[in-house]
Write a protein that holds these residues in place. Sequence first.
Motif, PDB file in Angstrom:
ATOM      1  N   VAL A  64       0.906   7.461   6.913  1.00  0.00           N
ATOM      2  CA  VAL A  64       0.697   6.253   6.134  1.00  0.00           C
ATOM      3  C   VAL A  64      -0.375   5.435   6.833  1.00  0.00           C
ATOM      4  O   VAL A  64      -0.308   5.223   8.046  1.00  0.00           O
ATOM      5  N   ASP A  65      -1.359   4.997   6.070  1.00  0.00           N
ATOM      6  CA  ASP A  65      -2.409   4.138   6.602  1.00  0.00           C
ATOM      7  C   ASP A  65      -2.423   2.880   5.746  1.00  0.00           C
ATOM      8  O   ASP A  65      -2.839   2.934   4.577  1.00  0.00           O
ATOM      9  N   GLY A  66      -1.914   1.794   6.293  1.00  0.00           N
ATOM     10  CA  GLY A  66      -1.832   0.556   5.506  1.00  0.00           C
ATOM     11  C   GLY A  66      -0.867   0.739   4.352  1.00  0.00           C
ATOM     12  O   GLY A  66       0.316   0.980   4.545  1.00  0.00           O
ATOM     13  N   GLU A  67      -1.386   0.675   3.143  1.00  0.00           N
ATOM     14  CA  GLU A  67      -0.567   0.819   1.934  1.00  0.00           C
ATOM     15  C   GLU A  67      -0.832   2.146   1.223  1.00  0.00           C
ATOM     16  O   GLU A  67      -0.578   2.269   0.019  1.00  0.00           O
ATOM     17  N   THR A  68      -1.333   3.153   1.973  1.00  0.00           N
ATOM     18  CA  THR A  68      -1.652   4.444   1.374  1.00  0.00           C
ATOM     19  C   THR A  68      -0.869   5.555   2.062  1.00  0.00           C
ATOM     20  O   THR A  68      -0.941   5.726   3.279  1.00  0.00           O
ATOM     21  N   LEU A  69      -0.133   6.317   1.268  1.00  0.00           N
ATOM     22  CA  LEU A  69       0.613   7.469   1.748  1.00  0.00           C
ATOM     23  C   LEU A  69      -0.242   8.711   1.566  1.00  0.00           C
ATOM     24  O   LEU A  69      -0.832   8.921   0.506  1.00  0.00           O
ATOM     25  N   THR A  70      -0.301   9.546   2.595  1.00  0.00           N
ATOM     26  CA  THR A  70      -0.961  10.842   2.476  1.00  0.00           C
ATOM     27  C   THR A  70       0.121  11.896   2.455  1.00  0.00           C
ATOM     28  O   THR A  70       0.964  11.967   3.355  1.00  0.00           O
ATOM     29  N   LEU A  71       0.093  12.709   1.405  1.00  0.00           N
ATOM     30  CA  LEU A  71       1.103  13.728   1.162  1.00  0.00           C
ATOM     31  C   LEU A  71       0.400  15.075   1.054  1.00  0.00           C
ATOM     32  O   LEU A  71      -0.594  15.193   0.338  1.00  0.00           O
TER      33      LEU A  71
END
Length: 159
Positions: A119-126
């Motif tokens: 998670v970077d800030g308000e972004t999830l990497t899936l």
Amino acid sequence: MQESQIVALIEPILSAHGLELDRLDVTPIGKRSVLRVTVDGDGPDGHGPLLDDIAEASSAISAALDASPAVGSAPYTLEVSTRGVSKPLTEAKHFRRNAGRLAKVWVGEEQSIGRIVGVDGETLTLDVDGEQRELALPTIDKAVVQVEMNRAAAEDEEN
């Protein structure tokens, strides 16, 4: 029992043990009450609290409650536990603490099952089948960790 007084009493104790209060439930059952304290935290490796952390905090909370008027004179049962894997992931810290785990994520009508990369800030990497997808956390309607029974065995075979 005054829930606000109980919260004010236990939050500093949890903080001293590297934990944070996720939820407090007070359930009256006959002449006694059940105090369910759900905790969360990073733990030493950033993936949630250890059992020893919870046990130490539980003992300290019990002693503080016994010495405080917050619970009154009625008997109570104290239960301290973590969120567990069945609870939905709702905040960036929940996703971060579950990095590397498989999760099912709903955005609108679309469902994705993939491994949480980070998670970077308000972004999830899936990671969905080898493809990295970025999802804005506010757009996620629901997300839950998927329990993998054979993951450790599969990883051992690869090495």
